[in-house]
Every structure is written in structure tokens, then in C-alpha cells.
Design an enzyme around this catalytic site. Structure first.
Site, PDB file in Angstrom:
ATOM      1  N   ASP A  59      52.201  28.006  35.302  1.00  0.00           N
ATOM      2  CA  ASP A  59      52.022  26.697  35.955  1.00  0.00           C
ATOM      3  C   ASP A  59      51.750  26.891  37.450  1.00  0.00           C
ATOM      4  OD1 ASP A  59      51.957  23.980  36.305  1.00  0.00           O
ATOM      5  OD2 ASP A  59      54.135  23.729  36.364  1.00  0.00           O
ATOM      6  N   LYS A  96      45.478  27.713  38.802  1.00  0.00           N
ATOM      7  CA  LYS A  96      44.812  27.586  37.496  1.00  0.00           C
ATOM      8  C   LYS A  96      43.810  28.720  37.259  1.00  0.00           C
ATOM      9  CE  LYS A  96      47.409  24.231  37.832  1.00  0.00           C
ATOM     10  NZ  LYS A  96      48.798  24.497  37.457  1.00  0.00           N
ATOM     11  N   ASP A 141      50.660  24.889  31.443  1.00  0.00           N
ATOM     12  CA  ASP A 141      50.505  23.485  31.847  1.00  0.00           C
ATOM     13  C   ASP A 141      49.123  23.282  32.482  1.00  0.00           C
ATOM     14  OD1 ASP A 141      51.080  20.839  32.392  1.00  0.00           O
ATOM     15  OD2 ASP A 141      52.242  21.260  34.192  1.00  0.00           O
ATOM     16  N   ASN A 142      48.704  22.022  32.569  1.00  0.00           N
ATOM     17  CA  ASN A 142      47.488  21.631  33.319  1.00  0.00           C
ATOM     18  C   ASN A 142      46.213  22.290  32.797  1.00  0.00           C
ATOM     19  OD1 ASN A 142      49.651  22.078  36.035  1.00  0.00           O
ATOM     20  ND2 ASN A 142      48.921  20.063  35.398  1.00  0.00           N
ATOM     21  N   GLU A 169      51.527  14.517  34.790  1.00  0.00           N
ATOM     22  CA  GLU A 169      52.894  14.117  35.091  1.00  0.00           C
ATOM     23  C   GLU A 169      53.012  12.746  35.769  1.00  0.00           C
ATOM     24  OE1 GLU A 169      51.505  17.009  35.787  1.00  0.00           O
ATOM     25  OE2 GLU A 169      51.696  17.593  37.885  1.00  0.00           O
TER      26      GLU A 169
HETATM   27  C1  LIG Z   1      52.214  22.921  39.787  1.00  0.00           C
HETATM   28  S1  LIG Z   1      53.303  23.676  40.910  1.00  0.00           S
HETATM   29  C2  LIG Z   1      54.553  24.346  39.870  1.00  0.00           C
HETATM   30  C3  LIG Z   1      55.473  23.322  39.281  1.00  0.00           C
HETATM   31  C4  LIG Z   1      56.678  23.916  38.578  1.00  0.00           C
HETATM   32  N1  LIG Z   1      56.281  24.849  37.570  1.00  0.00           N
HETATM   33  C5  LIG Z   1      57.484  22.815  37.961  1.00  0.00           C
HETATM   34  O1  LIG Z   1      57.213  22.426  36.810  1.00  0.00           O
HETATM   35  O2  LIG Z   1      58.396  22.313  38.603  1.00  0.00           O
HETATM   36  C6  LIG Z   1      52.387  25.123  41.352  1.00  0.00           C
HETATM   37  C7  LIG Z   1      53.144  26.081  42.276  1.00  0.00           C
HETATM   38  O3  LIG Z   1      52.517  27.362  42.168  1.00  0.00           O
HETATM   39  C8  LIG Z   1      52.480  27.967  43.428  1.00  0.00           C
HETATM   40  N2  LIG Z   1      51.405  28.965  43.358  1.00  0.00           N
HETATM   41  C9  LIG Z   1      50.070  28.762  43.458  1.00  0.00           C
HETATM   42  N3  LIG Z   1      49.401  29.910  43.254  1.00  0.00           N
HETATM   43  C10 LIG Z   1      50.335  30.848  42.989  1.00  0.00           C
HETATM   44  C11 LIG Z   1      50.271  32.222  42.645  1.00  0.00           C
HETATM   45  N4  LIG Z   1      49.107  32.867  42.522  1.00  0.00           N
HETATM   46  N5  LIG Z   1      51.430  32.884  42.426  1.00  0.00           N
HETATM   47  C12 LIG Z   1      52.621  32.231  42.532  1.00  0.00           C
HETATM   48  N6  LIG Z   1      52.747  30.931  42.854  1.00  0.00           N
HETATM   49  C13 LIG Z   1      51.625  30.250  43.066  1.00  0.00           C
HETATM   50  C14 LIG Z   1      52.271  26.827  44.395  1.00  0.00           C
HETATM   51  O4  LIG Z   1      52.713  27.165  45.684  1.00  0.00           O
HETATM   52  C15 LIG Z   1      53.099  25.721  43.746  1.00  0.00           C
HETATM   53  O5  LIG Z   1      54.412  25.739  44.276  1.00  0.00           O
END
Ligand SMILES: C[S@@+](CC[C@H](N)C(=O)[O-])C[C@H]1O[C@@H](n2cnc3c(N)ncnc32)[C@H](O)[C@@H]1O
Length: 250
Positions: free
Chosen positions: A173, A176, A201-202, A233
Site C-alpha cells: 500500500d 503504486k 490496495d489501490n 476509502e
Molecule cells: C496510502 S499510504 C499508506 C496507508 C497505510 N497502509 C494505511 O492503510 O494506513 C502510502 C504511504 O506509503 C509511503 N510510501 C510511498 N512510497 C514508498 C516507498 N517506496 N517505500 C515506503 N513507503 C512509501 C508514503 O509516504 C505514505 O505514507
């Protein structure tokens, strides 16, 4: 059902979120302080050591105050069911944000150690505050990094007990465009075992087309996948897809 759920596009916090998307990809935050505000709201309103109430309070904040990018309650129920089916003792989430998804995993798998990887240190700090409030600080660990960093983060996980055949549940998640590469990295390390479950997800919004194509191509070979039709969501107008894939073994 209130207008905020039926007409999400009219919510200022949703518009703000859409405008902030390019910044979000760099910082992991919307840019108006809503993630920090979430932690404060939980600390002020949720009963301490009550995971259900902490999750409900975050859902309430996302519905009534500012939209958040948590997996949310509708898709969260799909995640809960997969976690229970996996009978997880070790779970990994990619993308922590405010710690909501990891808490759902920990609640659905009371004996599991849950790890969550997050590239934004500020989000990790917020999630840790919320986990501490929920009484889950000893069961959920946030590793700041990304799986695509050339091995540093995966090595850190290996030092924490990730080894061949140990990972029961993977929740993807985060970025993407990294879903497939990061899954392949995990497969390369052999962390999944026959019967491990991968939830993504997504897959429709914002969309992970390469990941979806891979799972279609691997159907009945490496993975057996169910595509759950659901909603983005905290609203009911936009459709989304959650993929639940059983690993069939190497
Ligand atoms: C959609 S949110 C996650 C929501 C969480 N899984 C939840 O359900 O509460 C996406 C998160 O992924 C982090 N993110 C984006 N790219 C990433 C990567 N390559 N590795 C780790 N975290 C990443 C972002 O900073 C963000 O906090």
C-alpha cells in the site's frame, strides 16, 4: 449516510489532497499538517489501549475533519479477513502513513509481529505515537526506508527475523509504481511460503496496472488471486480494487 460520504468531491480536504498529490509522492504528507493533526486528535479523543476505539477515531477524523489515505474501514474489512485467513504470526506492510493499516493487521492477528516500511520519517513518528496510544508499540515496528534502496531496508528486516518462508501476510500500500518490483524483491529473498497471502490496495485508483497484469499472468502458477471490487476509502462514489493473492509456492 451524510453528504460527505456521497459527494466526496465537494469536501475541501479531498480537493486539497488532489492538488497536493505531486508533493505527497515526495514527502508522504498532504502538506497541510493533517497527519500530525490525526495523532493529536487520537491522543485527545481515543481511549488509551483500546485499538477498536483508536481505529474508529481515525475513521471519524478522516470522514469528518480531513480525508486521510488510510486503507479505511470498507477495504480494511477485506484486509482483516485476509489477515485472519493467513493466521499470521509475521506480517509486513509497505507504506505506513499514520499507522492505521498496521493496527488493523495487529488487531486481526493478535499473535503476530507486524512490520511496516515507510520512507517518510515524519510519518513513522506519527504512526509510532498512535501505536503507543493504542497499546501496540511492542507489536508493531516501523522501519524507515524503502525496499527499492538497494538492499539496506531488506537487510534491516532480515536482521529482525525475516528469512526464507517466514512471512505470512504482505500488505502492499505504498508507491503504486513500486508494487511489482517490491513483491519481486520479496520473492527473490524467499520470504513467502506456500499459503502466504499478499493483499494490494489501490489497484484501480490511483492504479497499479503492472502489478495487476502480473497477478493475472501468474494466476494458477505462482499465485491464486481474487480481485475484490470495492470503493476508495471513506466514500462510496469512486470504485477501487483490492487484490488478495495466495502464494502457491516456488
Ligand atoms: C496510502 S499510504 C499508506 C496507508 C497505510 N497502509 C494505511 O492503510 O494506513 C502510502 C504511504 O506509503 C509511503 N510510501 C510511498 N512510497 C514508498 C516507498 N517506496 N517505500 C515506503 N513507503 C512509501 C508514503 O509516504 C505514505 O505514507
Amino acid at each position: 449516510m451524510g453528504w460527505k460520504q456521497r459527494l466526496p468531491f465537494l469536501r475541501w480536504s479531498m480537493v486539497r489532497m488532489a492538488v497536493a498529490m505531486p508533493g505527497f509522492l515526495k514527502t508522504g504528507q498532504i502538506g497541510d499538517g493533517r497527519e500530525e493533526a490525526t495523532a493529536r486528535y487520537v491522543e485527545a479523543n481515543a481511549r488509551r489501549n483500546d485499538v477498536d476505539h483508536v481505529l474508529d477515531t481515525i475513521d471519524e477524523f478522516a470522514r469528518e475533519k480531513s480525508m486521510l489515505m488510510n486503507v479505511g474501514d470498507e477495504k480494511g474489512a477485506l484486509l482483516d479477513a485476509a489477515v485472519r485467513r493467513a493466521d499470521a504470526t509475521l506480517a509486513l506492510e509497505l507504506g505506513t502513513y499514520c499507522g492505521y493499516g498496521a493496527m488493523r493487521i495487529a488487531r486481526a492477528a493478535p499473535d503476530a509481529k507486524v512490520f511496516s516500511v515507510e520512507f517518510a520519517a515524519a510519518n513513522a513518528a506519527i504512526a509510532r505515537r498512535i501505536w503507543a496510544h493504542a497499546g501496540l508499540a511492542d507489536r508493531i515496528t516501523c522501519v524507515v526506508g524503502t525496499l527499492g534502496d538497494g538492499g539496506t531496508t531488506m537487510d534491516a528486516l532480515a536482521k529482525s527475523g525475516f528469512a526464507a518462508g517466514t512471512l505470512d501476510l504482505l500488505f502492499i500500500d505504498h508507491d503504486k509504481s513500486a508494487y511489482l518490483a517490491d513483491l519481486l524483491g520479496i520473492l527473490e529473498r524467499g520470504w513467502l511460503h506456500t499459503g502466504s497471502i499478499v493483499v494490494a490496495d489501490n489497484v484501480r485508483v490511483p492504479g497499479a496496472p503492472k502489478y495487476r497484469a502480473y497477478m493475472r499472468e501468474q494466476q494458477g502458477k505462482l499465485f491464486d488471486t481474487v480481485e475484490h471490487a470495492t470503493h476508495v476509502e471513506y466514500q462510496t462514489l469512486l470504485s477501487d480494487l483490492v487484490l488478495e493473492s495466495d502464494y502457491l509456492g516456488p
